[in-house]
Design a protein around this motif. Structure first.
Motif, mmCIF file in Angstrom:
data_model
loop_
_atom_site.group_PDB
_atom_site.id
_atom_site.type_symbol
_atom_site.label_atom_id
_atom_site.label_comp_id
_atom_site.label_asym_id
_atom_site.label_seq_id
_atom_site.Cartn_x
_atom_site.Cartn_y
_atom_site.Cartn_z
ATOM 1 N N LEU A 25 0.826 -1.201 0.000
ATOM 2 C CA LEU A 25 0.000 0.000 0.000
ATOM 3 C C LEU A 25 0.860 1.250 0.000
ATOM 4 C CD1 LEU A 25 -2.780 -0.965 2.559
ATOM 5 C CD2 LEU A 25 -2.951 -0.899 0.076
ATOM 6 N N LEU A 26 1.953 1.228 0.760
ATOM 7 C CA LEU A 26 2.823 2.395 0.819
ATOM 8 C C LEU A 26 3.549 2.622 -0.495
ATOM 9 C CD1 LEU A 26 4.399 1.947 4.373
ATOM 10 C CD2 LEU A 26 2.742 3.678 3.665
ATOM 11 N N VAL A 27 3.992 1.537 -1.107
ATOM 12 C CA VAL A 27 4.780 1.661 -2.335
ATOM 13 C C VAL A 27 3.911 1.988 -3.527
ATOM 14 C CG1 VAL A 27 6.284 0.433 -3.939
ATOM 15 C CG2 VAL A 27 6.582 0.134 -1.473
ATOM 16 N N PHE A 28 2.785 1.287 -3.633
ATOM 17 C CA PHE A 28 1.954 1.418 -4.833
ATOM 18 C C PHE A 28 0.727 2.272 -4.624
ATOM 19 C CE2 PHE A 28 4.128 -2.699 -5.178
ATOM 20 C CZ PHE A 28 4.849 -2.467 -6.322
ATOM 21 N N GLY A 29 0.517 2.773 -3.407
ATOM 22 C CA GLY A 29 -0.664 3.591 -3.145
ATOM 23 C C GLY A 29 -1.933 2.821 -3.350
ATOM 24 N N GLY A 30 -1.932 1.518 -2.988
ATOM 25 C CA GLY A 30 -3.060 0.648 -3.243
ATOM 26 C C GLY A 30 -4.357 1.214 -2.718
ATOM 27 N N CYS A 31 -5.277 1.553 -3.597
ATOM 28 C CA CYS A 31 -6.535 2.182 -3.203
ATOM 29 C C CYS A 31 -7.574 1.140 -2.845
ATOM 30 C CB CYS A 31 -7.090 3.044 -4.337
ATOM 31 S SG CYS A 31 -6.115 4.503 -4.691
ATOM 32 N N ALA A 32 -8.371 1.447 -1.863
ATOM 33 C CA ALA A 32 -9.571 0.662 -1.579
ATOM 34 C C ALA A 32 -10.767 1.521 -1.913
ATOM 35 C CB ALA A 32 -9.590 0.241 -0.125
ATOM 36 N N LEU A 143 -9.767 0.375 -12.016
ATOM 37 C CA LEU A 143 -10.741 0.917 -12.964
ATOM 38 C C LEU A 143 -10.522 2.416 -13.093
ATOM 39 C CD1 LEU A 143 -13.247 0.562 -14.758
ATOM 40 C CD2 LEU A 143 -14.666 0.961 -12.729
ATOM 41 N N GLU A 144 -10.325 2.862 -14.331
ATOM 42 C CA GLU A 144 -10.142 4.288 -14.596
ATOM 43 C C GLU A 144 -11.098 4.710 -15.710
ATOM 44 O OE1 GLU A 144 -5.989 4.844 -15.435
ATOM 45 O OE2 GLU A 144 -5.422 4.659 -13.321
ATOM 46 N N THR A 145 -11.640 5.911 -15.585
ATOM 47 C CA THR A 145 -12.595 6.407 -16.578
ATOM 48 C C THR A 145 -12.293 7.836 -16.974
ATOM 49 O OG1 THR A 145 -14.189 7.315 -14.977
ATOM 50 C CG2 THR A 145 -14.404 4.974 -15.538
ATOM 51 N N GLU A 165 -12.075 12.808 -14.823
ATOM 52 C CA GLU A 165 -11.276 11.586 -14.860
ATOM 53 C C GLU A 165 -11.250 10.969 -13.467
ATOM 54 O OE1 GLU A 165 -7.432 11.898 -16.555
ATOM 55 O OE2 GLU A 165 -8.129 12.832 -18.422
ATOM 56 N N THR A 166 -11.466 9.660 -13.404
ATOM 57 C CA THR A 166 -11.444 8.958 -12.114
ATOM 58 C C THR A 166 -10.444 7.814 -12.157
ATOM 59 O OG1 THR A 166 -13.167 7.339 -12.706
ATOM 60 C CG2 THR A 166 -13.895 9.453 -11.778
ATOM 61 N N THR A 167 -9.988 7.416 -10.980
ATOM 62 C CA THR A 167 -9.079 6.277 -10.866
ATOM 63 C C THR A 167 -9.274 5.621 -9.510
ATOM 64 O OG1 THR A 167 -6.753 5.558 -10.948
ATOM 65 C CG2 THR A 167 -7.196 7.708 -9.953
ATOM 66 N N GLY A 168 -9.089 4.313 -9.441
ATOM 67 C CA GLY A 168 -9.217 3.622 -8.168
ATOM 68 C C GLY A 168 -9.298 2.126 -8.346
ATOM 69 N N GLY A 169 -9.575 1.437 -7.255
ATOM 70 C CA GLY A 169 -9.645 -0.020 -7.328
ATOM 71 C C GLY A 169 -9.934 -0.656 -5.986
ATOM 72 N N THR A 170 -9.875 -1.993 -5.981
ATOM 73 C CA THR A 170 -10.153 -2.838 -4.833
ATOM 74 C C THR A 170 -8.991 -3.823 -4.710
ATOM 75 O OG1 THR A 170 -12.487 -2.684 -5.425
ATOM 76 C CG2 THR A 170 -11.910 -4.387 -3.868
ATOM 77 N N ASN A 171 -8.553 -4.270 -3.627
ATOM 78 C CA ASN A 171 -8.991 -4.096 -2.260
ATOM 79 C C ASN A 171 -7.766 -3.821 -1.403
ATOM 80 O OD1 ASN A 171 -11.776 -5.034 -2.459
ATOM 81 N ND2 ASN A 171 -10.934 -7.084 -2.735
ATOM 82 N N LYS A 230 -13.964 12.791 -3.903
ATOM 83 C CA LYS A 230 -12.699 12.605 -3.198
ATOM 84 C C LYS A 230 -11.553 12.838 -4.165
ATOM 85 C CE LYS A 230 -10.980 8.495 -1.998
ATOM 86 N NZ LYS A 230 -9.553 8.488 -2.375
ATOM 87 N N PRO A 231 -10.826 13.939 -4.016
ATOM 88 C CA PRO A 231 -9.690 14.197 -4.911
ATOM 89 C C PRO A 231 -8.605 13.131 -4.746
ATOM 90 C CG PRO A 231 -10.349 16.184 -3.750
ATOM 91 C CD PRO A 231 -11.060 15.040 -3.092
ATOM 92 N N LEU A 232 -7.893 12.839 -5.809
ATOM 93 C CA LEU A 232 -6.829 11.838 -5.785
ATOM 94 C C LEU A 232 -5.769 12.236 -4.763
ATOM 95 C CD1 LEU A 232 -5.603 9.288 -7.054
ATOM 96 C CD2 LEU A 232 -4.472 10.767 -8.724
#
Length: 243
Positions: A25-32, A143-145, A165-171, A230-232
Motif C-alpha cells: 500500500l505504501l509503495v503502490f498507493g493501493g486504493c480501496a 478501474l479508470e474512466t 477523470e477517475t481512478t481507483g480499485g479494490t482491495n 474525493k480528490p486523488l
C-alpha cells in the motif's frame, strides 16, 4: 510439531501478510476506493437540466485486462458497460436531476438536456484468489474512466462543459487468511465476490459527486443532499460522496 507451534506459525504467517500488504500500500498507493483525478470546466450551463441522458461508456483499445477473450470478452464489455450506466443514472437521479440510460447519443434531444458519456480507459481484473486469501492490496482491481458532460443547446448542438477523470480499485482490506480463524470462510466469500462491480459503483458515485459539486458551485440547485468527490491523494474522511 505441537498444536501451539502450529498456531504460532500461522499467526506469524498472518502478520507477515499484513506487513507485506501494508508495504504494498505504501509503495503502490493501493486504493480501496475511487478518486477523482481531474475536473475540467468550460462554459457551464446557467440552468439545472430537466433531464440527463447517460450513454453507456466505451472501452479504450488495449486497456482491458480480464480473463476473457473473443465473444466472452464482448459479452463482458456489454454487461459491464450496461451495469455501470444503470448505476450512474440511478445516482445522478438522486443527486443531480432525473437521468436515464440511452443506447446511444440522442439524435434530437430536447434543448437543455445534459448528456453524460465517456470511456473506460483502464480495466484490470486482478486476482480473485489473492484478494480472497490475502487482500491488503494484493490481487486488487483497477478501474479508470474519462467522462464528458455536455448540454444540448437551442440549435441541437452538443456543448461539452465538464470533463472528469477517475481512478481507483479494490482491495486494501484483508483477505480470508488475515484475521481471526473463525472468520476465514466469511472473509474469503466476501473478498471473492468483490471486484470490478464494486469499482463501478464507487466510480459512479465519484462522477455524480463531481457533477453535483460543480453544479452547486454555480447555483444550479441540483437534487439531493450535498455530496463531495474525493480528490486523488486524499483520504475518504469527510467526503460524503463516497457513501
Amino acid at each position: 510439531m505441537s498444536a501451539s507451534a502450529d498456531i504460532f506459525s500461522f499467526r506469524f504467517f498472518q502478520r507477515g501478510c499484513v506487513l507485506l500488504g501494508a508495504l504494498g500500500l505504501l509503495v503502490f498507493g493501493g486504493c480501496a476506493s475511487v478518486s477523482v483525478r481531474s475536473v475540467d470546466v468550460e462554459k457551464p450551463p446557467v440552468r439545472q437540466p430537466a433531464a440527463i441522458a447517460v450513454v453507456p461508456f466505451t472501452f479504450a483499445a488495449g486497456e482491458i485486462d480480464v480473463d476473457r477473450e473473443g465473444d466472452a470478452l464482448k459479452e463482458f464489455e456489454a454487461e459491464f458497460s450496461g451495469y455501470f450506466a444503470e448505476v450512474l443514472a440511478e445516482r445522478l437521479s438522486r443527486f443531480v436531476a432525473p437521468a436515464q440510460v440511452v443506447e446511444k447519443r440522442p439524435d434530437r434531444p430536447a434543448a437543455g438536456t445534459w448528456i453524460v458519456e465517456g470511456e473506460f480507459t483502464r480495466i484490470e481484473q486482478g486476482s480473485r484468489l489473492l484478494r480472497a486469501s490475502v487482500g491488503l492490496g494484493l490481487g486488487g482491481t483497477k478501474l479508470e474512466t474519462r467522462s464528458v458532460v455536455s448540454v444540448v443547446q437551442a440549435n441541437r448542438k452538443f456543448a461539452p462543459f465538464l470533463k472528469i477523470e477517475t481512478t481507483g480499485g479494490t482491495n486494501a482490506e484483508p483477505g480470508g487468511l488475515v484475521g481471526p480463524l473463525f472468520t476465514i470462510p466469511l472473509r474469503i466469500a466476501t473478498q471473492a465476490s468483490s471486484g470490478l462491480n464494486r469499482d463501478a459503483t464507487r466510480t459512479a458515485r465519484m462522477i455524480t459527486a463531481a457533477v453535483q459539486s460543480e453544479s452547486r458551485q454555480r447555483g444550479l440547485n441540483p437534487a439531493g443532499r450535498p455530496i463531495r468527490p474525493k480528490p486523488l491523494g486524499r483520504l475518504p474522511i469527510g467526503t460524503s460522496g463516497s457513501e
